[in-house]
Enzyme design. Structure first.
Site, PDB file in Angstrom:
ATOM      1  N   ASP A 143       0.828  -1.208   0.000  1.00  0.00           N
ATOM      2  CA  ASP A 143       0.000   0.000   0.000  1.00  0.00           C
ATOM      3  C   ASP A 143       0.863   1.259   0.000  1.00  0.00           C
ATOM      4  O   ASP A 143       0.477   2.279  -0.573  1.00  0.00           O
ATOM      5  CB  ASP A 143      -0.982   0.001   1.179  1.00  0.00           C
ATOM      6  CG  ASP A 143      -2.244   0.785   0.845  1.00  0.00           C
ATOM      7  OD1 ASP A 143      -2.764   0.601  -0.269  1.00  0.00           O
ATOM      8  OD2 ASP A 143      -2.693   1.597   1.665  1.00  0.00           O
TER       9      ASP A 143
ATOM     10  N   GLU B 268       0.299  10.719   5.235  1.00  0.00           N
ATOM     11  CA  GLU B 268       0.139   9.278   5.079  1.00  0.00           C
ATOM     12  C   GLU B 268       1.478   8.619   4.718  1.00  0.00           C
ATOM     13  O   GLU B 268       1.818   7.565   5.251  1.00  0.00           O
ATOM     14  CB  GLU B 268      -0.891   9.036   3.974  1.00  0.00           C
ATOM     15  CG  GLU B 268      -1.630   7.729   4.107  1.00  0.00           C
ATOM     16  CD  GLU B 268      -2.871   7.746   3.238  1.00  0.00           C
ATOM     17  OE1 GLU B 268      -3.779   8.567   3.502  1.00  0.00           O
ATOM     18  OE2 GLU B 268      -2.935   6.952   2.282  1.00  0.00           O
TER      19      GLU B 268
ATOM     20  N   GLU C 177     -11.153   6.321  -2.271  1.00  0.00           N
ATOM     21  CA  GLU C 177     -11.090   6.746  -0.864  1.00  0.00           C
ATOM     22  C   GLU C 177     -12.222   6.119  -0.052  1.00  0.00           C
ATOM     23  O   GLU C 177     -12.031   5.717   1.096  1.00  0.00           O
ATOM     24  CB  GLU C 177     -11.158   8.272  -0.762  1.00  0.00           C
ATOM     25  CG  GLU C 177      -9.991   9.002  -1.440  1.00  0.00           C
ATOM     26  CD  GLU C 177      -8.634   8.785  -0.760  1.00  0.00           C
ATOM     27  OE1 GLU C 177      -8.351   7.655  -0.307  1.00  0.00           O
ATOM     28  OE2 GLU C 177      -7.861   9.756  -0.701  1.00  0.00           O
TER      29      GLU C 177
ATOM     30  N   GLU D 106      -9.898  -2.863  -5.994  1.00  0.00           N
ATOM     31  CA  GLU D 106      -9.779  -2.865  -4.526  1.00  0.00           C
ATOM     32  C   GLU D 106      -9.913  -4.291  -3.974  1.00  0.00           C
ATOM     33  O   GLU D 106      -9.177  -4.680  -3.077  1.00  0.00           O
ATOM     34  CB  GLU D 106     -10.822  -1.935  -3.895  1.00  0.00           C
ATOM     35  CG  GLU D 106     -10.551  -0.454  -4.139  1.00  0.00           C
ATOM     36  CD  GLU D 106      -9.340   0.084  -3.363  1.00  0.00           C
ATOM     37  OE1 GLU D 106      -8.917  -0.521  -2.362  1.00  0.00           O
ATOM     38  OE2 GLU D 106      -8.812   1.136  -3.781  1.00  0.00           O
TER      39      GLU D 106
HETATM   40  C1  NSP Z   1      -5.389   0.223  -2.511  1.00  0.00           C
HETATM   41  C2  NSP Z   1      -5.759   1.485  -1.810  1.00  0.00           C
HETATM   42  N1  NSP Z   1      -6.982   2.022  -2.015  1.00  0.00           N
HETATM   43  C3  NSP Z   1      -7.304   3.193  -1.367  1.00  0.00           C
HETATM   44  C4  NSP Z   1      -6.447   3.828  -0.534  1.00  0.00           C
HETATM   45  C5  NSP Z   1      -6.847   5.063   0.197  1.00  0.00           C
HETATM   46  N2  NSP Z   1      -6.111   6.196  -0.223  1.00  0.00           N
HETATM   47  C6  NSP Z   1      -5.201   3.226  -0.357  1.00  0.00           C
HETATM   48  N3  NSP Z   1      -4.274   3.748   0.487  1.00  0.00           N
HETATM   49  N4  NSP Z   1      -4.859   2.036  -0.979  1.00  0.00           N
END
Ligand code: NSP
Length: 227
Positions: free
Chosen positions: A55, A96, A148, A218
């Site tokens: 991520d 983040e 998001e 996702e």
């Molecule tokens: C795969 C993924 N999807 C959404 C997000 C949220 N910004 C993230 N950090 N990573």
């Protein structure tokens, strides 16, 4: 109706209609076994570490995508305040990235040695495909909102009263499950709905297809994380 969907449906815009229409894949993305395992405390920590490293790479690719939406807003938006919403999103992404670095060192994950997995590469390539000037602002904001939203709905689920999220994962869940992030997602949804209201049928088709692709990506991302 799914608890999260009920709240989102209150807005009664196009986005809420689409979430209801595509509730199966929406639920697959926001109630994935990976998330449910965080929520019930049975999470395999190796899966969590895999997710963390992958991520981090995704978020680095996400920054230019959000910047491209900001740029489109400057050129195409009918509302001045859209820009500030994206700017706040970019500021949050700055935090983040710092958080990913801190969190990965806590878990012994060496970010510099992580290679993106194919699922992650495919998702990042999809983001790139949405960055070009040929992609309408309406389509891009729909994608940003959906991306998001999945994290907000997923991690907020891990913070609900009945959840048994391990203490060491609470901060991760707070990052996307907190009320401020929920408000950010509602701001994105409002922009998307405003644009979709005036979209051509061609744009509507593209935006709905893009929403579906986001939800599928996702699901695949969680699958990859779970291993
Ligand atoms: C795969 C993924 N999807 C959404 C997000 C949220 N910004 C993230 N950090 N990573």
């Amino acid at each position: 109706m799914e608890a999260g969907l009920e709240q989102l449906a209150e807005a009664e815009g196009t986005t809420a209609t689409w979430l209801k229409k595509h509730r199966l894949v929406y639920t697959a993305a926001t109630r994935h076994p990976f998330i449910l395992s965080i929520r019930d405390g049975s999470i395999d920590l190796n899966s969590f570490k895999r997710w963390l490293g992958q991520d981090y790479l995704f978020v680095r690719a996400f920054v230019p995508f959000v910047s491209s939406v900001l740029l489109k807003a400057c050129h195409e938006s009918d509302n001045n305040s859209d820009m500030e919403v994206f700017l706040s999103g970019l500021a949050a992404l700055n935090d983040e990235i710092k958080w990913f670095k801190k969190e990965s060192s806590k878990w012994g994950v060496v970010l510099s040695s992580i290679a993106p997995q194919k699922v992650n590469e495919d998702y990042c390539r999809f983001l790139e495909s949405l960055m070009g000037p040929n992609v309408e602002y309406t389509v891009a904001i729909t994608a940003l909102w959906a991306i998001e939203l999945v994290y907000q709905q997923s991690f907020a689920h891990c913070l609900e009263e009945a959840s048994r999220t391990p203490l060491e994962l609470a901060e991760t869940c707070q990052r996307w499950g907190n009320e401020g992030f929920g408000q950010y997602c509602r701001s994105l949804q409002k922009i998307a709905d405003r644009r979709l209201l005036r979209a051509t049928s061609e744009e509507l088709k593209k935006a709905e297809a893009t929403l579906l692709r986001v939800l599928e990506h996702e699901v695949e991302f969680w699958n990859m994380s779970q291993g």
